[in-house]
Design an enzyme around this catalytic site. Structure first.
Site, mmCIF file in Angstrom:
data_model
loop_
_atom_site.group_PDB
_atom_site.id
_atom_site.type_symbol
_atom_site.label_atom_id
_atom_site.label_comp_id
_atom_site.label_asym_id
_atom_site.label_seq_id
_atom_site.Cartn_x
_atom_site.Cartn_y
_atom_site.Cartn_z
ATOM 1 C CE LYS A 151 -12.299 -1.128 -0.804
ATOM 2 N NZ LYS A 151 -13.026 -1.538 0.406
ATOM 3 C CE LYS A 174 -4.130 -1.964 2.151
ATOM 4 N NZ LYS A 174 -5.103 -1.854 3.258
ATOM 5 C CE LYS A 229 -8.411 -9.120 -2.369
ATOM 6 N NZ LYS A 229 -7.935 -8.893 -0.984
#
Length: 346
Positions: free
Chosen positions: A209, A123, A206
């Site tokens: 969103k 991240k 993956k």
């Protein structure tokens, strides 16, 4: 069940899990988490499900968007079958004990453990120095989320297993350092098809969103037409389906669609292959469309209805928070006593 739970009858069997309200719900959230929440609810075990809004703010969130997303996530839980009368359902920030135990665990966890957390690296990327301290330390808060309820089981996707392992490390160190058998060795539970749903446009990534392409995912707010359109346009290959799931190991898009079918049909991937072997995707996709619309469209319709009454969602979350605190407060109080806090009141 872990040895610590088996050997200590004080640990009631209890499930805890949560999802960040940091954007729209996808099919991946449903198959990898929420559907499993509903499955666990049907078992003879206490279930606690959370909207982890404190985790969401480890990266900046627009306040109005966060409020809407928290309510939408709650609506998704309910529409999918989580019953607030059977499960404790609440948003994390309403139970202050999460943050309080999180600080204790910040002092138990070691920097070396945190440096091994792969999700922070993913991240933060190349700008790790600009990431928030919360993003770096949030695995300790996740451990607090779980251990605040002495949860014995956590249904998670494969990508979260490392955090549950850290939770076990923190529990073991706390118990060792203070000479107690207070926190259980929580078990991660990864089961069935659909634990990791991939992008409809790239089977190596993956479903997310945050992907700029809406066609890469099925949103839980998508209506029947949108669901059907996305599946019809999902990336595939020209080869027919083989007889075994293992034979799809080098065909990520095909593997993903079969996995989704198995999860929605509540069957095994091997059973799907036995039924579908030899079919081209021109035959398989319409079957997947029918199944997906049948399972998912009613959920999106119910979510839309629930979102028309945000006050009712807030009432449900507040009631769940009161029930959660009834479990959490005594556990935090005892934690403070073990640590040596004088006159701590929670």
């Amino acid at each position: 069940m872990s040895e610590a739970v088996q050997n200590n009858p004080a640990f009631t069997q209890r499930v805890f899990s949560g999802i960040q309200p940091s954007g729209g719900l996808t099919l991946g959230n449903y198959l990898g988490a929420i559907k499993r929440f509903v499955d666990w609810q049907a078992r003879d075990i206490e279930t606690i499900y959370c909207m982890v809004d404190m985790h969401a703010i480890t990266v900046w969130q627009d306040p109005e968007a966060l409020r809407k997303q928290t309510r939408e996530l709650a609506a998704g839980y309910i529409a999918a079958g989580v019953d607030p009368a059977k499960s404790i359902m609440f948003n994390q920030s309403q139970v202050a004990e999460h943050a309080q135990l999180g600080w204790i665990f910040n002092c138990v966890a070691r920097l070396g453990w945190m440096n091994r957390m792969t999700q922070f690296k993913d991240k933060a990327g190349k700008n790790a120095e600009k990431a928030s301290l919360g993003l770096y330390a949030y695995p300790a808060l996740m451990a607090a989320d779980i251990l605040l309820y002495h949860a014995t089981h956590v249904p998670v996707g494969e990508d979260q297993k490392q955090h549950v392992e850290l939770t076990r490390d923190i529990a073991a160190k706390f118990n060792h350092d203070y000479g107690v058998d207070f926190f259980p060795m929580t078990d991660p539970v990864i089961e069935g098809a659909g634990t990791r749903v991939m992008s409809l446009r790239d089977g190596s990534k993956k479903m997310s969103k945050s992907d700029p392409s809406d066609a890469s995912r099925i949103n839980m707010t998508d209506d029947a037409d949108a669901i059907a359109k996305k599946i019809r346009k999902a990336k595939t290959d020209p080869e027919p389906l083989p007889e075994t799931f293992e034979a799809l190991k080098d065909r990520p898009e095909a593997r993903n669609l079969v996995n989704i079918y198995a999860a929605l049909a509540e069957t095994s991937t091997d059973a799907v292959m036995a039924e579908m072997a030899g079919k081209q995707f021109g035959e398989f996709k319409p079957l997947l469309v029918d199944l997906a619309v049948d399972r998912l469209a009613p959920i999106s319709t119910e979510m839309s209805r629930l979102m028309q009454d945000p006050a009712e969602i807030d009432r449900i979350l507040a009631g769940g928070a009161d029930r959660a605190r009834a479990i959490a407060a005594p556990i935090l109080q005892r934690t403070y006593e073990i640590v040596g806090m004088v006159g701590a009141r929670v």
